[in-house]
Design a protein around this motif. Structure first.
Motif, PDB file in Angstrom:
ATOM      1  N   HIS A  35     150.288  60.014  83.837  1.00 35.43           N
ATOM      2  CA  HIS A  35     149.159  59.765  82.935  1.00 35.43           C
ATOM      3  C   HIS A  35     148.647  58.333  83.018  1.00 35.43           C
ATOM      4  O   HIS A  35     147.505  58.052  82.638  1.00 35.43           O
ATOM      5  CB  HIS A  35     149.554  60.096  81.488  1.00 35.43           C
ATOM      6  N   GLN A  36     149.475  57.402  83.521  1.00 29.04           N
ATOM      7  CA  GLN A  36     149.054  56.005  83.600  1.00 29.04           C
ATOM      8  C   GLN A  36     148.275  55.722  84.880  1.00 29.04           C
ATOM      9  O   GLN A  36     147.762  54.605  85.061  1.00 29.04           O
ATOM     10  CB  GLN A  36     150.278  55.074  83.513  1.00 29.04           C
ATOM     11  N   GLY A  90     145.261  56.321  87.894  1.00 25.76           N
ATOM     12  CA  GLY A  90     143.845  56.658  88.008  1.00 25.76           C
ATOM     13  C   GLY A  90     143.591  57.414  89.296  1.00 25.76           C
ATOM     14  O   GLY A  90     143.913  56.930  90.388  1.00 25.76           O
ATOM     15  N   ASN A 142     144.843  52.880  91.170  1.00 27.35           N
ATOM     16  CA  ASN A 142     145.271  51.711  90.387  1.00 27.35           C
ATOM     17  C   ASN A 142     146.743  51.350  90.557  1.00 27.35           C
ATOM     18  O   ASN A 142     147.297  50.608  89.751  1.00 27.35           O
ATOM     19  CB  ASN A 142     144.977  51.940  88.899  1.00 27.35           C
ATOM     20  N   LYS A 143     147.365  51.850  91.619  1.00 29.07           N
ATOM     21  CA  LYS A 143     148.748  51.481  91.883  1.00 29.07           C
ATOM     22  C   LYS A 143     149.021  51.614  93.366  1.00 29.07           C
ATOM     23  O   LYS A 143     148.572  52.569  94.005  1.00 29.07           O
ATOM     24  CB  LYS A 143     149.721  52.377  91.089  1.00 29.07           C
ATOM     25  N   GLU A 147     137.050  62.306  88.411  1.00 28.67           N
ATOM     26  CA  GLU A 147     137.923  61.154  88.209  1.00 28.67           C
ATOM     27  C   GLU A 147     138.795  61.429  86.989  1.00 28.67           C
ATOM     28  O   GLU A 147     138.316  61.985  85.997  1.00 28.67           O
ATOM     29  CB  GLU A 147     137.118  59.878  87.995  1.00 28.67           C
ATOM     30  N   GLY A 174     141.922  59.569  84.511  1.00 30.48           N
ATOM     31  CA  GLY A 174     142.777  58.432  84.176  1.00 30.48           C
ATOM     32  C   GLY A 174     142.111  57.085  84.360  1.00 30.48           C
ATOM     33  O   GLY A 174     140.885  56.959  84.353  1.00 30.48           O
ATOM     34  N   GLN A 175     142.951  56.070  84.571  1.00 27.18           N
ATOM     35  CA  GLN A 175     142.502  54.681  84.622  1.00 27.18           C
ATOM     36  C   GLN A 175     142.026  54.333  86.036  1.00 27.18           C
ATOM     37  O   GLN A 175     142.721  53.673  86.808  1.00 27.18           O
ATOM     38  CB  GLN A 175     143.644  53.761  84.188  1.00 27.18           C
ATOM     39  N   VAL A 176     140.844  54.785  86.359  1.00 27.32           N
ATOM     40  CA  VAL A 176     140.312  54.628  87.713  1.00 27.32           C
ATOM     41  C   VAL A 176     139.830  53.196  87.955  1.00 27.32           C
ATOM     42  O   VAL A 176     139.155  52.602  87.108  1.00 27.32           O
ATOM     43  CB  VAL A 176     139.155  55.621  87.959  1.00 27.32           C
ATOM     44  N   ARG A 177     140.200  52.668  89.099  1.00 29.72           N
ATOM     45  CA  ARG A 177     139.734  51.355  89.537  1.00 29.72           C
ATOM     46  C   ARG A 177     139.144  51.489  90.936  1.00 29.72           C
ATOM     47  O   ARG A 177     139.259  52.526  91.566  1.00 29.72           O
ATOM     48  CB  ARG A 177     140.884  50.347  89.552  1.00 29.72           C
TER      49      ARG A 177
END
Length: 266
Positions: free
Chosen positions: A135-136, A138, A154-155, A240, A242-245
């Motif tokens: 869940h964390q 993106g 994002n990772k 998209e 989650g925390q998309v970057r």
């Protein structure tokens, strides 16, 4: 990720059960051809040591990617041209997950009449991306000609890590793609169409040691390939989560893949 500017073929004798046999390998370097030869000599010396039992076979060796470098985004993201002429993004840390098949379940008996296989694939990808352990993260989800491409934005991930292997399994990544990620120690994403999908004759891209005639044939083929590729995309962005970057490599991928075009997937 063994992608180099210089590749040199080197041959020497190996002794196998008392018989001499000529073996050839390629050595690579970003410094010079001389350094590439040193790399090739080291490979053959290690091969002889393994034959002699002096060196344990390394099942986790890093396989070469002997393809011409077309562009360098940064030290971790390199664009190459593969054996059939398409451009490929090779990334040390940017996780791409290639999904070409759907793993059916009992619940499909309920939904299979209402959804196509691709729709079922997308539903499963969405469900996996929304798991508690992910869940964390993106995700950018792209549709391809055969299935989907999932990008974690994002990772960073080590292609050989347990975490990477687990995610590949959870998202039902293509088995050959999983194996190649581990062997080549990188993630790969094709940016331009497969030639047969745009009705273009096949070509085998010779690299290294291309002759002048082979270079001219490739140049002519590439001119036609670029024209025919203009009406196709390698993937379309569909969702998209989650925390998309974004970053330079992701923007490069999206631009060359033609995600914004309403063209056929190739």
């Amino acid at each position: 990720m063994r992608i180099f500017k210089y590749w040199i073929a080197y041959s020497n004798e190996l002794s196998i059960n008392g018989f001499k046999q000529i073996s050839t390998t390629y050595g690579g370097s970003n410094i010079s051809k001389d350094e590439a030869i040193k790399d090739a000599i080291l490979k053959l010396n290690n091969a002889q040591k393994r034959i002699n039992g002096e060196l344990v076979t390394n099942r986790d060796y890093e396989a070469d990617i002997i393809e011409e470098i077309i562009d360098i985004i940064d030290k971790d993201n390199i664009i190459t041209r593969n054996r059939y002429g398409a451009l490929v993004l090779n990334s040390k840390k940017l996780m791409f997950i290639d999904i070409d098949q759907y793993s059916s379940s009992i619940s499909d008996l309920i939904f299979r009449k209402s959804y196509s296989q691709k729709e079922l694939m997308l539903r499963k990808i969405e469900k996996t991306a929304q798991k508690k352990e992910y869940h964390q993260l993106g995700f950018r989800i792209y549709e391809t000609a055969k299935g989907y491409r999932v990008l974690v934005t994002n990772k960073d991930f080590d292609p050989r890590s347990y975490e990477s292997k687990r995610m590949m399994r959870d998202f039902n990544a293509d088995h050959l793609y999983r194996w190649l990620c581990r062997k080549q120690n990188c993630y790969r994403a094709r940016l331009t169409p497969k030639p047969h999908r745009i009705n273009l004759k096949k070509i085998k891209v010779i690299f290294p040691n291309r002759t002048a005639l082979q270079q001219q044939e490739l140049t002519n083929w590439l001119n036609e390939y670029e024209v025919k590729s203009q009406r196709s995309s390698s993937c379309h962005l569909v969702k998209e989560i989650g925390q998309v970057r974004t970053n330079e490599a992701i923007e490069y991928h999206d631009r060359l893949s033609g995600i914004q075009w309403e063209y056929s997937l190739a």
